[in-house]
Write an enzyme that holds these catalytic residues in place. Structure first.
Site, PDB file in Angstrom:
ATOM      1  N   ASP A  59       0.841  -4.441  -0.326  1.00  0.00           N
ATOM      2  CA  ASP A  59      -0.575  -3.886  -0.627  1.00  0.00           C
ATOM      3  C   ASP A  59      -0.519  -2.234  -0.764  1.00  0.00           C
ATOM      4  O   ASP A  59      -1.364  -2.403  -1.017  1.00  0.00           O
ATOM      5  CB  ASP A  59      -1.634  -4.152  -0.198  1.00  0.00           C
ATOM      6  CG  ASP A  59      -1.557  -6.055  -0.178  1.00  0.00           C
ATOM      7  OD1 ASP A  59      -0.949  -6.234  -1.447  1.00  0.00           O
ATOM      8  OD2 ASP A  59      -1.767  -6.945   1.058  1.00  0.00           O
ATOM      9  N   LYS A  99       2.300  -0.728  -5.188  1.00  0.00           N
ATOM     10  CA  LYS A  99       3.705  -0.150  -5.974  1.00  0.00           C
ATOM     11  C   LYS A  99       3.194  -1.015  -6.961  1.00  0.00           C
ATOM     12  O   LYS A  99       4.147  -0.108  -7.935  1.00  0.00           O
ATOM     13  CB  LYS A  99       4.751  -1.269  -4.723  1.00  0.00           C
ATOM     14  CG  LYS A  99       5.328  -1.382  -3.351  1.00  0.00           C
ATOM     15  CD  LYS A  99       5.489  -2.190  -2.773  1.00  0.00           C
ATOM     16  CE  LYS A  99       5.177  -3.944  -2.367  1.00  0.00           C
ATOM     17  NZ  LYS A  99       3.468  -3.924  -1.955  1.00  0.00           N
ATOM     18  N   GLY A 110       1.065  -9.289  -5.059  1.00  0.00           N
ATOM     19  CA  GLY A 110       1.010  -9.018  -5.980  1.00  0.00           C
ATOM     20  C   GLY A 110       0.274  -8.166  -6.235  1.00  0.00           C
ATOM     21  O   GLY A 110       0.387  -7.706  -5.659  1.00  0.00           O
ATOM     22  N   HIS A 111       0.606  -7.599  -7.186  1.00  0.00           N
ATOM     23  CA  HIS A 111       1.206  -6.390  -7.924  1.00  0.00           C
ATOM     24  C   HIS A 111       0.539  -6.053  -8.849  1.00  0.00           C
ATOM     25  O   HIS A 111       0.387  -5.889 -10.110  1.00  0.00           O
ATOM     26  CB  HIS A 111       2.264  -5.929  -8.339  1.00  0.00           C
ATOM     27  CG  HIS A 111       3.026  -6.066  -7.184  1.00  0.00           C
ATOM     28  ND1 HIS A 111       4.595  -6.439  -7.912  1.00  0.00           N
ATOM     29  CD2 HIS A 111       3.574  -6.739  -5.653  1.00  0.00           C
ATOM     30  CE1 HIS A 111       5.493  -6.025  -6.596  1.00  0.00           C
ATOM     31  NE2 HIS A 111       4.767  -6.628  -5.379  1.00  0.00           N
ATOM     32  N   GLN A 118       6.902  -7.085  -0.895  1.00  0.00           N
ATOM     33  CA  GLN A 118       5.702  -7.132   0.045  1.00  0.00           C
ATOM     34  C   GLN A 118       5.869  -5.331   1.069  1.00  0.00           C
ATOM     35  O   GLN A 118       6.338  -4.492   0.073  1.00  0.00           O
ATOM     36  CB  GLN A 118       6.728  -8.682   1.168  1.00  0.00           C
ATOM     37  CG  GLN A 118       6.582  -9.322   0.810  1.00  0.00           C
ATOM     38  CD  GLN A 118       6.398 -10.239  -0.405  1.00  0.00           C
ATOM     39  OE1 GLN A 118       7.586 -10.236  -0.731  1.00  0.00           O
ATOM     40  NE2 GLN A 118       5.467 -10.689  -1.188  1.00  0.00           N
TER      41      GLN A 118
HETATM   42  P1  GDP Z   1       0.899  -3.600  -4.321  1.00  0.00           P
HETATM   43  O1  GDP Z   1       1.029  -5.059  -3.416  1.00  0.00           O
HETATM   44  O2  GDP Z   1       1.881  -2.819  -3.517  1.00  0.00           O
HETATM   45  O3  GDP Z   1       1.331  -3.106  -5.932  1.00  0.00           O
HETATM   46  O4  GDP Z   1      -0.901  -2.922  -4.056  1.00  0.00           O
HETATM   47  P2  GDP Z   1      -1.725  -4.191  -4.507  1.00  0.00           P
HETATM   48  O5  GDP Z   1      -2.016  -3.901  -6.019  1.00  0.00           O
HETATM   49  O6  GDP Z   1      -1.472  -5.708  -3.959  1.00  0.00           O
HETATM   50  O7  GDP Z   1      -2.857  -3.540  -4.311  1.00  0.00           O
HETATM   51  C1  GDP Z   1      -3.268  -1.607  -3.971  1.00  0.00           C
HETATM   52  C2  GDP Z   1      -4.683  -2.207  -4.987  1.00  0.00           C
HETATM   53  O8  GDP Z   1      -4.897  -0.484  -4.383  1.00  0.00           O
HETATM   54  C3  GDP Z   1      -5.019  -1.936  -6.481  1.00  0.00           C
HETATM   55  O9  GDP Z   1      -6.047  -2.930  -6.036  1.00  0.00           O
HETATM   56  C4  GDP Z   1      -5.043  -1.226  -6.885  1.00  0.00           C
HETATM   57  O10 GDP Z   1      -5.683  -1.097  -8.502  1.00  0.00           O
HETATM   58  C5  GDP Z   1      -5.167  -0.291  -6.105  1.00  0.00           C
HETATM   59  N1  GDP Z   1      -4.423   1.180  -5.955  1.00  0.00           N
HETATM   60  C6  GDP Z   1      -3.702   2.126  -6.442  1.00  0.00           C
HETATM   61  N2  GDP Z   1      -3.724   2.491  -5.829  1.00  0.00           N
HETATM   62  C7  GDP Z   1      -5.005   3.148  -5.896  1.00  0.00           C
HETATM   63  C8  GDP Z   1      -5.503   4.311  -4.890  1.00  0.00           C
HETATM   64  O11 GDP Z   1      -4.819   6.007  -5.139  1.00  0.00           O
HETATM   65  N3  GDP Z   1      -6.739   4.923  -5.482  1.00  0.00           N
HETATM   66  C9  GDP Z   1      -7.400   3.427  -5.053  1.00  0.00           C
HETATM   67  N4  GDP Z   1      -8.433   3.584  -4.510  1.00  0.00           N
HETATM   68  N5  GDP Z   1      -6.896   2.071  -5.887  1.00  0.00           N
HETATM   69  C10 GDP Z   1      -6.083   2.881  -5.983  1.00  0.00           C
HETATM   70  P1  IMO Z   2       2.544  -7.432  -2.175  1.00  0.00           P
HETATM   71  O1  IMO Z   2       4.840  -8.018  -3.145  1.00  0.00           O
HETATM   72  C1  IMO Z   2       0.483  -8.532   1.516  1.00  0.00           C
HETATM   73  C2  IMO Z   2       1.854 -11.414   3.933  1.00  0.00           C
HETATM   74  C3  IMO Z   2       1.090 -12.469   4.672  1.00  0.00           C
HETATM   75  C4  IMO Z   2       1.355 -13.057   5.662  1.00  0.00           C
HETATM   76  C5  IMO Z   2       2.796 -12.814   5.943  1.00  0.00           C
HETATM   77  C6  IMO Z   2       3.676 -13.774   5.777  1.00  0.00           C
HETATM   78  O2  IMO Z   2       2.038  -7.981  -2.641  1.00  0.00           O
HETATM   79  O3  IMO Z   2       2.782  -6.164  -1.520  1.00  0.00           O
HETATM   80  P2  IMO Z   2       4.184 -15.553   2.566  1.00  0.00           P
HETATM   81  O4  IMO Z   2       3.416 -16.024   2.292  1.00  0.00           O
HETATM   82  O5  IMO Z   2       5.103 -14.063   3.096  1.00  0.00           O
HETATM   83  O6  IMO Z   2       5.239 -16.126   3.579  1.00  0.00           O
HETATM   84  O7  IMO Z   2       3.198 -14.789   3.787  1.00  0.00           O
HETATM   85  O8  IMO Z   2       3.304 -11.806   4.731  1.00  0.00           O
HETATM   86  N1  IMO Z   2       2.580 -10.805   2.628  1.00  0.00           N
HETATM   87  C7  IMO Z   2       1.541  -9.808   1.953  1.00  0.00           C
HETATM   88  N2  IMO Z   2       0.765  -8.938   2.385  1.00  0.00           N
HETATM   89  N3  IMO Z   2       1.685  -8.118   0.648  1.00  0.00           N
HETATM   90  C8  IMO Z   2       2.445  -9.483  -0.317  1.00  0.00           C
HETATM   91  O9  IMO Z   2       2.867  -8.909  -0.698  1.00  0.00           O
HETATM   92  C9  IMO Z   2       2.567  -9.654   0.901  1.00  0.00           C
HETATM   93  N4  IMO Z   2       3.259 -10.911   0.838  1.00  0.00           N
HETATM   94  C10 IMO Z   2       3.767 -11.297   1.776  1.00  0.00           C
HETATM   95  O10 IMO Z   2       0.045 -12.089   3.792  1.00  0.00           O
HETATM   96  O11 IMO Z   2       0.820 -12.072   6.190  1.00  0.00           O
HETATM   97 MG    MG Z   3       0.094  -6.595  -3.655  1.00  0.00          MG
END
Ligand code: GDP
Ligand code: IMO
Ligand code: MG
Length: 425
Positions: free
Chosen positions: A13, A16, A40-41, A222
């Protein structure tokens, strides 16, 4: 030739999705190499917000071809649902999506076993998407692959064989209801014509694209500290999100990789169980969660929040070989007077020389902090490095020095325009 890997340097998270979307403006091919719908991207384009679980974030650019590589575990129902979702948003998929014939399938029994195993005291806090059980079957050599969807008789035979064993486990070990083999066979046999247009030898496709000089972007899911081999075991996922995983998960040689971009939040978060030395469990953690809107993109769970851990990050950039960093969510730190950064761990009064991955040890370490002055202002609309408050620039430079990798991109908000290019020093 240009092959760039984007990886998460923390516990996932990191942002990415946003960074891959930005970089895919100049990419011909964007490929996922591991994980599954546990990812979840998030990508925000104008007023629209997309959360992608299986489709590479490059799908939102009209001219990129997207690849789901052999290392990904694919839930066909989730994938078709996601294809539908982006189509409804007017995004054309035809001819732009390729799925490896060697990728393994997530089956209903994987999801069921994932949730049943999480009921005990030793739970990991998984996303419940069946990821662990699917990779277990892959290693056990009883997995069912994308290519098997295209042969109805063989598919039926494999499902019957696997369910004989899984149903015994469900009934005898977990005292749970058995799954109905006939309905699973019918459901999965129906996927053949729906998935068929996308199935191909993606390793051959990417290697050919590389030799033609195409620009390739590889999207990790991840993060490094969730890596099965190098993360905080056993609180990890069941694949290899690190840069090294990209070659295995796509069938491309290490010699073709040019750049490795590590995506990091300006602080740290974690979802699920497991050690987190810089976690703030009180008011500060809540403030970070509130300002950073830290709720899981896949499960909606509140993310645990804490300060930037430069000691863990140095480990992460080292094993990934990061050539640059994209630092995200710097705007969130605008709320704090001072910003601590963890520079090392103490265990029984002694400073550790290297990052310990064993959960048992990490649970006992005491972080050592260096405190930085905050900038106490909203930087989310700033687009030029020189317009940032001096404290914010210093914070970025300090992180870069500690981690020994240049920060080249800064993100100050979820949208494309909320991005700052950092000049070289
Ligand atoms: P990922 O799994 O690495 O793609 O990240 P996620 O999408 O799960 O979580 C990142 C969250 O932060 C999302 O809700 C993005 O929209 C948000 N986000 C990304 N970059 C920024 C930033 O620079 N500032 C803020 N406030 N939010 C951001
Ligand atoms: P993105 O790509 C954050 C965490 C779960 C749990 C552990 C194992 O959005 O960054 P799993 O379902 O993979 O067997 O769970 O890994 N986890 C993540 N945490 N971002 C993710 O993906 C994750 N995918 C799995 O919360 O701790
Ligand atoms: Mg994510």
């Amino acid at each position: 030739m240009s092959v760039k890997i984007v990886i998460g340097t923390q516990w996932g998270d990191e942002g990415k999705g946003k960074i891959v979307d930005l970089l895919s403006e100049t990419a011909d091919v964007v490929a996922r190499y591991q994980g599954g719908a546990n990812a979840g991207h998030t990508v925000e384009i104008g007023d629209r917000r997309f959360i992608l679980h299986l489709l590479p974030a490059g799908i939102l650019r009209p001219n990129t071809v997207c690849v789901i590589g052999n290392g990904v575990v694919v839930d066909p129902a989730a994938l078709l649902h996601e294809i539908d979702m982006v189509r409804k948003e007017g995004i054309e998929i035809e001819g732009r999506l390729k799925i490896s014939h060697n990728a393994h399938l997530i089956m209903p029994y994987h999801k069921k076993l994932d949730s049943l195993r999480e009921r005990g005291a030793n739970k990991i806090g998984t996303t419940g998407r069946g990821i662990g059980p699917a990779y277990i079957d892959k290693a056990q050599r009883v997995g069912i692959r994308i290519v098997d969807l295209l042969n109805r008789d063989y598919l039926e035979q494999r499902i019957r064989m696997n369910l004989t064993e899984k149903n015994q486990i469900l009934a005898r070990i977990y005292r749970s209801e058995e799954l109905d083999v006939e309905s699973i066979i019918t459901e999965y046999q129906e996927f053949d014509r729906l998935i068929d247009p996308y199935v191909t030898d993606t390793s051959l496709f990417i290697n050919t694209a590389i030799s033609e000089g195409k620009r390739i972007l590889l999207e990790g899911a991840q993060g490094t500290l969730l890596d099965l081999d190098h993360g905080t075991y056993p609180y990890v996922t069941s694949s290899n999100p690190i840069s090294g995983g990209a070659c295995v998960g796509l069938g491309i040689p290490p010699t073709c990789i040019d750049e490795i971009v590590g995506v990091s939040k300006a602080y740290f978060t974690r979802v699920g169980e497991g050690p987190f030395p810089t976690e703030e469990t009180g008011g500060i953690g809540e403030e970070l969660r509130e300002h950073g809107d830290e709720f899981g993109a896949t499960t909606g769970r509140p993310r645990r929040c804490g300060w930037f851990d430069a000691f863990a990050m140095r480990y992460s950039t080292l094993i990934n070989g990061c050539t640059s960093l994209a630092l995200t969510k710097l705007d969130v730190l605008g709320a704090f007077d001072t910003i601590p950064v963890c520079i090392g761990y103490k265990l029984e009064g002694r400073l550790l020389k290297s990052f310990p991955t064993a959960a048992r040890i990490l649970e006992q370490v005491e972080p050592v902090y260096q405190t930085h002055p905050g900038w106490k202002s909203d930087i989310s609309q700033i687009t030029r490095w020189e317009d940032l408050p001096v404290e914010a620039r210093q914070y970025v430079r300090t992180i870069s020095e500690m981690v020994q990798v240049p920060v080249s991109l800064l993100s100050v908000g979820p949208k494309r325009r909320q991005t700052i290019i950092v000049p070289e020093e």
